[in-house]
Write a protein that holds these residues in place. Structure first.
Motif, PDB file in Angstrom:
ATOM      1  N   ARG A   1       2.746   8.530   8.935  1.00  0.00           N
ATOM      2  CA  ARG A   1       2.605   9.483  10.025  1.00  0.00           C
ATOM      3  C   ARG A   1       3.924   9.693  10.756  1.00  0.00           C
ATOM      4  NH1 ARG A   1      -3.179   6.995  12.107  1.00  0.00           N
ATOM      5  NH2 ARG A   1      -4.517   8.212  10.702  1.00  0.00           N
ATOM      6  N   GLN A   2       4.677   8.619  10.901  1.00  0.00           N
ATOM      7  CA  GLN A   2       5.983   8.722  11.548  1.00  0.00           C
ATOM      8  C   GLN A   2       6.920   9.624  10.739  1.00  0.00           C
ATOM      9  OE1 GLN A   2       8.142   5.017  11.645  1.00  0.00           O
ATOM     10  NE2 GLN A   2       9.541   5.721  13.203  1.00  0.00           N
ATOM     11  N   GLN A   3       6.908   9.453   9.413  1.00  0.00           N
ATOM     12  CA  GLN A   3       7.770  10.263   8.556  1.00  0.00           C
ATOM     13  C   GLN A   3       7.343  11.727   8.552  1.00  0.00           C
ATOM     14  OE1 GLN A   3      10.188   8.034   8.549  1.00  0.00           O
ATOM     15  NE2 GLN A   3      10.726   8.650   6.485  1.00  0.00           N
ATOM     16  N   ARG A   4       6.039  11.976   8.572  1.00  0.00           N
ATOM     17  CA  ARG A   4       5.552  13.354   8.631  1.00  0.00           C
ATOM     18  C   ARG A   4       5.965  14.021   9.946  1.00  0.00           C
ATOM     19  NH1 ARG A   4      -0.361  14.958   7.439  1.00  0.00           N
ATOM     20  NH2 ARG A   4       0.689  16.972   7.307  1.00  0.00           N
ATOM     21  N   LYS A   5       5.881  13.258  11.016  1.00  0.00           N
ATOM     22  CA  LYS A   5       6.271  13.798  12.322  1.00  0.00           C
ATOM     23  C   LYS A   5       7.750  14.149  12.325  1.00  0.00           C
ATOM     24  CE  LYS A   5       6.177  12.765  17.267  1.00  0.00           C
ATOM     25  NZ  LYS A   5       5.811  11.761  18.304  1.00  0.00           N
ATOM     26  N   LYS A   6       8.576  13.277  11.765  1.00  0.00           N
ATOM     27  CA  LYS A   6      10.008  13.550  11.690  1.00  0.00           C
ATOM     28  C   LYS A   6      10.279  14.806  10.875  1.00  0.00           C
ATOM     29  CE  LYS A   6      11.914   8.879  12.222  1.00  0.00           C
ATOM     30  NZ  LYS A   6      12.681   7.809  11.533  1.00  0.00           N
ATOM     31  N   ALA A   7       9.549  14.945   9.762  1.00  0.00           N
ATOM     32  CA  ALA A   7       9.748  16.113   8.901  1.00  0.00           C
ATOM     33  C   ALA A   7       9.370  17.390   9.638  1.00  0.00           C
ATOM     34  CB  ALA A   7       8.926  15.966   7.627  1.00  0.00           C
TER      35      ALA A   7
ATOM     36  N   ASP B   1       3.358  14.472   0.020  1.00  0.00           N
ATOM     37  CA  ASP B   1       4.389  14.646   1.048  1.00  0.00           C
ATOM     38  C   ASP B   1       4.599  13.368   1.844  1.00  0.00           C
ATOM     39  OD1 ASP B   1       4.801  17.302   0.384  1.00  0.00           O
ATOM     40  OD2 ASP B   1       3.306  18.036   1.808  1.00  0.00           O
ATOM     41  N   ALA B   2       5.844  13.127   2.244  1.00  0.00           N
ATOM     42  CA  ALA B   2       6.201  11.958   3.064  1.00  0.00           C
ATOM     43  C   ALA B   2       5.648  10.677   2.452  1.00  0.00           C
ATOM     44  CB  ALA B   2       5.707  12.130   4.494  1.00  0.00           C
ATOM     45  N   GLU B   3       5.878  10.494   1.166  1.00  0.00           N
ATOM     46  CA  GLU B   3       5.318   9.333   0.459  1.00  0.00           C
ATOM     47  C   GLU B   3       6.084   8.063   0.823  1.00  0.00           C
ATOM     48  OE1 GLU B   3       3.405   8.395  -3.892  1.00  0.00           O
ATOM     49  OE2 GLU B   3       5.033   9.851  -3.752  1.00  0.00           O
ATOM     50  N   VAL B   4       5.357   7.064   1.259  1.00  0.00           N
ATOM     51  CA  VAL B   4       5.955   5.810   1.706  1.00  0.00           C
ATOM     52  C   VAL B   4       5.114   4.639   1.215  1.00  0.00           C
ATOM     53  CG1 VAL B   4       6.868   6.908   3.794  1.00  0.00           C
ATOM     54  CG2 VAL B   4       4.667   5.720   3.876  1.00  0.00           C
TER      55      VAL B   4
ATOM     56  N   ASP C   1       0.850  -1.187   0.000  1.00  0.00           N
ATOM     57  CA  ASP C   1       0.000   0.000   0.000  1.00  0.00           C
ATOM     58  C   ASP C   1       0.883   1.232   0.000  1.00  0.00           C
ATOM     59  OD1 ASP C   1      -2.229   1.649   0.092  1.00  0.00           O
ATOM     60  OD2 ASP C   1      -2.480   1.480   2.259  1.00  0.00           O
ATOM     61  N   ILE C   2       0.463   2.261  -0.730  1.00  0.00           N
ATOM     62  CA  ILE C   2       1.154   3.546  -0.771  1.00  0.00           C
ATOM     63  C   ILE C   2       0.417   4.523   0.125  1.00  0.00           C
ATOM     64  CG2 ILE C   2       1.919   5.455  -2.239  1.00  0.00           C
ATOM     65  CD1 ILE C   2       3.336   2.862  -2.882  1.00  0.00           C
ATOM     66  N   SER C   3       1.170   5.331   0.877  1.00  0.00           N
ATOM     67  CA  SER C   3       0.542   6.317   1.753  1.00  0.00           C
ATOM     68  C   SER C   3       1.299   7.640   1.658  1.00  0.00           C
ATOM     69  CB  SER C   3       0.529   5.823   3.201  1.00  0.00           C
ATOM     70  OG  SER C   3      -0.145   6.736   4.050  1.00  0.00           O
ATOM     71  N   HIS C   4       0.548   8.740   1.545  1.00  0.00           N
ATOM     72  CA  HIS C   4       1.147  10.076   1.525  1.00  0.00           C
ATOM     73  C   HIS C   4       0.058  11.106   1.784  1.00  0.00           C
ATOM     74  CE1 HIS C   4      -0.560  11.038  -2.472  1.00  0.00           C
ATOM     75  NE2 HIS C   4      -0.324   9.779  -2.760  1.00  0.00           N
ATOM     76  N   THR C   5       0.451  12.340   1.982  1.00  0.00           N
ATOM     77  CA  THR C   5      -0.477  13.450   2.128  1.00  0.00           C
ATOM     78  C   THR C   5      -0.153  14.460   1.046  1.00  0.00           C
ATOM     79  OG1 THR C   5      -0.651  13.130   4.533  1.00  0.00           O
ATOM     80  CG2 THR C   5      -1.344  15.267   3.655  1.00  0.00           C
TER      81      THR C   5
ATOM     82  N   PHE D   1       9.090   1.187   3.039  1.00  0.00           N
ATOM     83  CA  PHE D   1       9.837   1.835   1.969  1.00  0.00           C
ATOM     84  C   PHE D   1       9.562   3.335   1.981  1.00  0.00           C
ATOM     85  CE2 PHE D   1       8.699  -2.412   0.646  1.00  0.00           C
ATOM     86  CZ  PHE D   1       9.803  -2.917  -0.022  1.00  0.00           C
ATOM     87  N   ALA D   2      10.596   4.132   1.884  1.00  0.00           N
ATOM     88  CA  ALA D   2      10.434   5.555   1.591  1.00  0.00           C
ATOM     89  C   ALA D   2      10.519   5.694   0.077  1.00  0.00           C
ATOM     90  CB  ALA D   2      11.526   6.369   2.269  1.00  0.00           C
ATOM     91  N   VAL D   3       9.483   6.238  -0.536  1.00  0.00           N
ATOM     92  CA  VAL D   3       9.471   6.394  -1.995  1.00  0.00           C
ATOM     93  C   VAL D   3      10.469   7.471  -2.367  1.00  0.00           C
ATOM     94  CG1 VAL D   3       8.070   6.980  -4.000  1.00  0.00           C
ATOM     95  CG2 VAL D   3       7.081   5.624  -2.142  1.00  0.00           C
ATOM     96  N   ARG D   4      11.391   7.132  -3.275  1.00  0.00           N
ATOM     97  CA  ARG D   4      12.493   8.037  -3.569  1.00  0.00           C
ATOM     98  C   ARG D   4      12.407   8.686  -4.945  1.00  0.00           C
ATOM     99  NH1 ARG D   4      16.351   3.615  -1.269  1.00  0.00           N
ATOM    100  NH2 ARG D   4      16.434   2.947  -3.446  1.00  0.00           N
TER     101      ARG D   4
END
Length: 224
Positions: A154-160, A16-19, A9-13, A38-41
């Motif tokens: 959500r974890q990646q967004r929080k880090k950002a 932003d912070a696409e994973v 599954d792909i998740s982003h806002t 996975f962090a989408v690069r």
């Protein structure tokens, strides 16, 4: 029957912070030690199809490096599921087929209430509601991959957000921001630290520590 199933599954806002999240079900049960994130690069911003292709290419490339393991990237799945409809399958299946591994791929389709209602293949859908065990299994898989992917997002967004807060302070770049978070764990702990405590953080010096302290105590400083 597919005893080792991977689902993505792909998740982003808004891009932003696409994973992406990869969950594994082995013998019909979650096999959490094999889950991967996975962090989408490289995919274009908010292009879910390109993101899914990137993730699957990275995953299968890792399999080719070290095949024949019992789990993880070294295990070839019996079935790949995608959280999405026939468009996802159309976008990703040629890539999966290009590896020549003979792995079937289907999409998991939700109804307007976000409940699993069918699986999609090339050119159509297969209803699953009449098969209770199949319906329950696929519903569990889809809910689990969504939970796992959005949790990582959500974890990646929080880090950002945290990184942006600290790097907005003069003299604090990405390296020092990471060092502060590693040392203090939370923004609140950083904000409550004394100048001496901040200066003792690896990579910090007196001017940087003073800048961080003043950033979080600006009202106190303004009142002096």
């Amino acid at each position: 029957p597919p005893l080792y199933i991977e689902c993505y599954d792909i998740s982003h806002t808004a891009g932003d912070a696409e994973v992406a999240g990869m969950v594994v079900f082995k013998n019909g049960k979650p096999f959490k030690s094999a889950y991967r994130r996975f962090a989408v690069r490289d995919a274009a911003r908010a292009d879910d199809y390109a993101a899914m292709r990137e993730v699957l290419e990275r995953r299968l490339t890792e399999y080719e490096k070290s095949p024949q393991h019992d789990s993880g990237f070294g295990k070839k799945p019996d079935l790949i599921l995608l959280d999405g409809g026939s468009e996802h399958v159309t976008a990703v299946k040629p890539l999966i087929d290009s590896f020549g591994l003979g792995i079937p791929v289907f999409g998991l389709v939700k109804d307007d209430k976000h409940r699993t209602r069918a699986i999609s293949a090339d050119g159509g859908e297969i209803a699953i509601a009449a098969k209770r065990t199949v319906f329950s299994l696929l519903s569990d898989i889809q809910e689990e991959v969504h939970r796992f992917a959005i949790g990582y997002h959500r974890q990646q967004r929080k880090k950002a957000t945290i990184s942006t807060t600290l790097t907005s302070i003069p003299g604090i770049g990405e390296t020092r921001a990471k060092a502060l978070m590693k040392h203090f764990t939370t923004i609140r702990a950083v904000s409550e630290a004394t100048e001496e405590m901040l200066e003792e953080t690896p990579g910090m010096n007196a001017p940087a520590a003073r800048a961080v302290y003043r950033y979080f105590h600006s009202e106190e400083n303004d009142g002096e």
